[in-house]
Design a protein around this motif. Structure first.
Motif, PDB file in Angstrom:
ATOM      1  N   VAL A 441      54.233  28.129  89.456  1.00  0.00           N
ATOM      2  CA  VAL A 441      52.749  27.817  89.979  1.00  0.00           C
ATOM      3  C   VAL A 441      52.705  28.546  91.388  1.00  0.00           C
ATOM      4  O   VAL A 441      53.238  28.028  92.118  1.00  0.00           O
ATOM      5  CB  VAL A 441      52.341  26.640  89.822  1.00  0.00           C
ATOM      6  CG1 VAL A 441      50.614  26.377  90.422  1.00  0.00           C
ATOM      7  CG2 VAL A 441      52.071  25.952  88.619  1.00  0.00           C
ATOM      8  N   ALA A 444      46.162  28.678  93.232  1.00  0.00           N
ATOM      9  CA  ALA A 444      45.288  28.167  92.431  1.00  0.00           C
ATOM     10  C   ALA A 444      43.964  28.239  92.914  1.00  0.00           C
ATOM     11  O   ALA A 444      43.903  28.993  93.744  1.00  0.00           O
ATOM     12  CB  ALA A 444      45.469  26.147  92.527  1.00  0.00           C
ATOM     13  N   PHE A 458      45.509  27.429  87.575  1.00  0.00           N
ATOM     14  CA  PHE A 458      46.744  27.505  88.234  1.00  0.00           C
ATOM     15  C   PHE A 458      47.224  29.043  88.092  1.00  0.00           C
ATOM     16  O   PHE A 458      47.324  29.484  87.098  1.00  0.00           O
ATOM     17  CB  PHE A 458      47.673  26.547  87.894  1.00  0.00           C
ATOM     18  CG  PHE A 458      47.040  25.163  88.303  1.00  0.00           C
ATOM     19  CD1 PHE A 458      47.322  24.654  89.772  1.00  0.00           C
ATOM     20  CD2 PHE A 458      46.325  24.425  87.464  1.00  0.00           C
ATOM     21  CE1 PHE A 458      46.795  23.390  89.939  1.00  0.00           C
ATOM     22  CE2 PHE A 458      45.730  23.243  87.742  1.00  0.00           C
ATOM     23  CZ  PHE A 458      45.869  22.786  88.972  1.00  0.00           C
ATOM     24  N   ASN A 459      47.643  29.872  88.963  1.00  0.00           N
ATOM     25  CA  ASN A 459      48.153  31.101  88.958  1.00  0.00           C
ATOM     26  C   ASN A 459      49.778  31.150  88.509  1.00  0.00           C
ATOM     27  O   ASN A 459      50.663  30.254  89.236  1.00  0.00           O
ATOM     28  CB  ASN A 459      48.016  32.002  90.106  1.00  0.00           C
ATOM     29  CG  ASN A 459      46.715  31.905  90.414  1.00  0.00           C
ATOM     30  OD1 ASN A 459      45.686  31.821  89.654  1.00  0.00           O
ATOM     31  ND2 ASN A 459      46.528  32.415  91.799  1.00  0.00           N
ATOM     32  N   LEU A 460      50.080  31.642  87.440  1.00  0.00           N
ATOM     33  CA  LEU A 460      51.604  31.218  86.691  1.00  0.00           C
ATOM     34  C   LEU A 460      52.273  32.735  87.178  1.00  0.00           C
ATOM     35  O   LEU A 460      51.809  33.630  86.948  1.00  0.00           O
ATOM     36  CB  LEU A 460      51.451  31.045  85.310  1.00  0.00           C
ATOM     37  CG  LEU A 460      50.458  30.006  85.092  1.00  0.00           C
ATOM     38  CD1 LEU A 460      50.302  30.072  83.449  1.00  0.00           C
ATOM     39  CD2 LEU A 460      51.326  28.894  85.253  1.00  0.00           C
ATOM     40  N   GLN A 472      53.243  37.718  89.058  1.00  0.00           N
ATOM     41  CA  GLN A 472      52.420  36.948  88.281  1.00  0.00           C
ATOM     42  C   GLN A 472      52.213  37.182  86.763  1.00  0.00           C
ATOM     43  O   GLN A 472      52.314  38.581  86.525  1.00  0.00           O
ATOM     44  CB  GLN A 472      51.106  37.533  89.256  1.00  0.00           C
ATOM     45  CG  GLN A 472      50.723  36.573  90.350  1.00  0.00           C
ATOM     46  CD  GLN A 472      49.573  36.977  90.820  1.00  0.00           C
ATOM     47  OE1 GLN A 472      48.496  37.050  89.911  1.00  0.00           O
ATOM     48  NE2 GLN A 472      49.150  37.310  91.940  1.00  0.00           N
ATOM     49  N   LYS A 475      46.575  32.809  84.593  1.00  0.00           N
ATOM     50  CA  LYS A 475      46.265  31.550  84.993  1.00  0.00           C
ATOM     51  C   LYS A 475      46.194  30.741  83.737  1.00  0.00           C
ATOM     52  O   LYS A 475      45.829  31.355  82.663  1.00  0.00           O
ATOM     53  CB  LYS A 475      44.681  31.730  85.524  1.00  0.00           C
ATOM     54  CG  LYS A 475      44.487  32.682  86.837  1.00  0.00           C
ATOM     55  CD  LYS A 475      43.060  32.609  87.140  1.00  0.00           C
ATOM     56  CE  LYS A 475      42.479  33.598  88.004  1.00  0.00           C
ATOM     57  NZ  LYS A 475      42.777  33.231  89.450  1.00  0.00           N
ATOM     58  N   PHE A 512      55.487  24.811  85.290  1.00  0.00           N
ATOM     59  CA  PHE A 512      54.671  24.439  84.190  1.00  0.00           C
ATOM     60  C   PHE A 512      55.416  24.920  82.822  1.00  0.00           C
ATOM     61  O   PHE A 512      55.801  26.032  82.971  1.00  0.00           O
ATOM     62  CB  PHE A 512      53.197  25.076  84.189  1.00  0.00           C
ATOM     63  CG  PHE A 512      52.320  24.344  85.134  1.00  0.00           C
ATOM     64  CD1 PHE A 512      50.907  24.876  85.394  1.00  0.00           C
ATOM     65  CD2 PHE A 512      52.735  23.238  85.843  1.00  0.00           C
ATOM     66  CE1 PHE A 512      50.157  24.260  86.073  1.00  0.00           C
ATOM     67  CE2 PHE A 512      51.829  22.737  86.751  1.00  0.00           C
ATOM     68  CZ  PHE A 512      50.556  22.867  86.683  1.00  0.00           C
ATOM     69  N   LEU A 536      48.701  24.300  79.266  1.00  0.00           N
ATOM     70  CA  LEU A 536      49.822  23.413  79.815  1.00  0.00           C
ATOM     71  C   LEU A 536      50.315  22.512  78.978  1.00  0.00           C
ATOM     72  O   LEU A 536      49.489  21.836  78.268  1.00  0.00           O
ATOM     73  CB  LEU A 536      49.138  22.852  80.964  1.00  0.00           C
ATOM     74  CG  LEU A 536      50.303  21.727  81.843  1.00  0.00           C
ATOM     75  CD1 LEU A 536      51.129  22.757  82.337  1.00  0.00           C
ATOM     76  CD2 LEU A 536      49.514  21.003  82.771  1.00  0.00           C
TER      77      LEU A 536
END
Ligand code: AMP
Length: 561
Positions: A441, A444, A458-460, A472, A475, A512, A536
């Motif tokens: 993460v 966000a 949340f940016n993954l 990236q 999200k 995550f 998630l």
């Protein structure tokens, strides 16, 4: 005539209400207070839409156009508007502040002085202006849209302008969705909720349901029915963990391939064909090949058919989902794309035939009627269906579907009605379990509505061991319950690097575990990939960021999909 001021005040009150019961109460009150002409408009507005989702009317207001209109209306530069956006993180607050500053004595535009004396803005006037905006196209349309917006901003108070700005991008951010409006209509006009819900499923138009409920109560609401060219919600499927479970549940089941494509709802009214996507957008213009195939091979005078459109490569295997999306999204040069990516259509349901609503008929009957009105020819076919209680046979069909490159199978209850918008046990889907990805993460976004004060998405990112960078991939905001959200917000509050408006940059520390439907290529993210339907599954407290999945693994999964 109700002033837009009243609507804005109601929004302001609702925005601060924490519980949905009180919210429903307030919305019901608002629906009762407005007159019959205003009622459909207010019903849509309160959900943050100007027209029903399926309407071909489209505002076409992007953020840059909105900023330009605001800058003109407030008499401040675009740069100032953008800096306000960064500070407030919200277009509504930006509009309110910009116009507040102006009313404190900043520059007045000649346009605004011109309309200074106009009367209080009414709800219907706002709607009419939006309608004007949706009608303009072609050369000069941007200017006309800006002028209409500018008029609205200059005729309203700073508070009202905030809600006009949010409506202009159809994101009202007050936490009122379909469920609350449905309950509010029931409460306001004394119609039991299931009737309101059913009427909405059939018409897809809460405004129409509200007016009908007010005028004729439960009796008239019950009469609302399917209409050609107005899409109904699609019936949806639930996941079944195993084929055995599904067969046990249904005894005899109807098995179909789950095609790897995109859903289309087809309305045929003589030679007039209208196509709707899963999101119920009118996609007729983008899919001329499907239009002519339906005209040619569906023999019914009028019908609403449900099916899946997909594209195949030379070897007959389905092409990537993005290719199909290209077809669905295409607005210009449609014929060329149609030649490059021809579509195949598999029809699996029929909900309306020659004036008769078939929703409550069992699947077997609907299907027999479907077979009777479609000539299997060219790109159009009724999908094959097997009625069976034999798990072995179902497994065989499942494997065939996968070998052909499709997603898996649908296991349907042959006796079930068509339940618009429902994800129930009558349609089950079985596809291979997708692997999950462990992603870091790195950012966000603050939430809104019920999620105000919490980080909402949340940016993954995946890990590139070669450079040590995190790249990236999109999200995630689903699969997170309220309790978890509070915990995560607390954890991440300690990891904030920079905040800009609603956007937060986070120190990459937390991993995550993410489930997803598919990996897609994407130019939006620096990894070059994005996830379709990320969710998630777990917070991998046991993993450090450099143990997250690598770009290489993403590429590998992508190539085997
Ligand atoms: P999902 O999108 O995973 O929820 O799965 C449901 C979707 O599968 C539907 O919305 C359709 O787009 C698609 N689908 C493919 N084949 C069928 C079929 N034979 N019956 C129903 N839906 C199908």
């Amino acid at each position: 005539m109700t002033g837009f001021k009243e609507f804005a005040q109601a929004c302001r009150t609702i925005e601060d209400i924490p519980g949905s019961l009180d919210m429903t109460e307030k919305v019901a009150q608002l629906l009762q207070d407005v007159n019959c002409d205003e009622l459909p408009v207010v019903t849509h507005f309160i959900m943050g839409e100007v027209f029903p989702a399926w309407s071909t009317e489209d505002l076409g207001i992007g953020t840059s156009l909105l900023y330009a209109a605001l800058s003109k209306a407030a008499g401040i530069s675009l740069k100032d508007i953008e800096s306000l956006i960064r500070d407030t993180g919200d277009i509504g607050k930006t509009a309110t502040e910009a116009l507040n500053n102006k009313s404190k004595g900043q520059a007045q535009t000649t346009f605004s002085s011109f309309i200074e004396d106009t009367q209080e803005l009414s709800i219907l006037e706002v709607f009419e202006r939006f309608k004007n905006i949706s009608k303009v196209s072609g050369k000069g349309s941007q200017t006309t849209k800006i002028k209409n917006l500018q008029y609205l901003f200059n005729s309203s108070s700073p508070d009202e302008a905030g809600y006009i700005a949010r409506l202009a991008i159809e994101d009202l951010r007050i936490g009122v969705g379909e469920g609350i409006v449905r309950d509010a209509i029931a409460k306001a006009f004394d119609v039991p909720i299931p009737y309101v819900e059913r009427a909405f499923m059939l018409t897809n138009d809460m405004g129409l349901v509200a007016v009908t409920a007010r005028r004729g109560g439960v009796e008239e609401v019950t009469k609302l029915n399917i209409e050609l060219k107005r899409p109904i919600k699609m019936m949806l499927a639930q996941v079944t963990p195993t084929i055995e479970d599904a067969i046990k549940e249904m005894e005899i089941a109807a098995i179909e391939w789950k095609f790897d494509g995109a859903r289309v709802q087809i309305h045929k009214d003589g030679d007039n064909i209208t196509l709707f996507s899963r999101k119920l957008e009118d996609v007729t213009r983008s899919l001329p090949d499907i239009v002519s195939a339906v005209k040619e091979h569906v023999t019914a005078e009028s019908a609403i058919l449900d099916g899946e459109a997909f594209a195949v490569d030379e070897s007959g295997r389905p092409r990537a989902f993005q290719e199909i999306l290209k077809r669905f999204r295409r607005k210009y040069d449609v014929e060329t794309t149609a030649r490059e990516i021809p579509l195949t259509l598999r029809l699996f349901d029929l909900v309306y035939l020659n004036g008769e609503n078939l929703l409550d008929k069992p699947l077997t009957e609907r299907r027999a009627a479907l077979v009777g009105c479609v000539e299997n020819s060219g790109p159009v076919k009724v999908d094959e269906q097997t009625l069976t209680d034999d798990v072995e046979e179902v497994n065989r069909i499942y494997n065939e579907a996968l070998e052909a490159g499709h997603e898996g199978i649908m296991i349907k209850n042959p006796q079930s009605p068509y339940s618009p918008g429902k994800r129930g046990k009558n349609w089950l889907k079985k596809k291979p379990l997708m692997e999950t990805l462990d992603l870091v993460v790195i950012g966000a976004e603050w939430g809104y509505g019920r999620r105000t004060n919490f980080m909402g998405s949340f940016n993954l990112a995946c890990h590139d061991p070669d450079t040590g960078r995190f790249l990236q991939m999109g999200k995630v905001g689903t699969g997170i319950n309220d309790e978890q959200l509070a915990e995560l917000t607390e954890t991440f509050s300690k990891l904030i690097v920079i905040e800009s408006g609603m956007e937060i940059e986070l120190k990459p520390e937390v991993v995550f575990e993410i489930a997803f439907e598919e990996i897609q290529k994407s130019t939006n993210y620096d990894s070059g990939f994005a996830l379709r339907f990320p969710r998630l599954v777990n917070v991998r407290d046991d993993k450090s960021p450099d143990e997250a999945d690598t770009l290489k693994r993403i590429e590998d999964i992508y190539s085997t999909q």
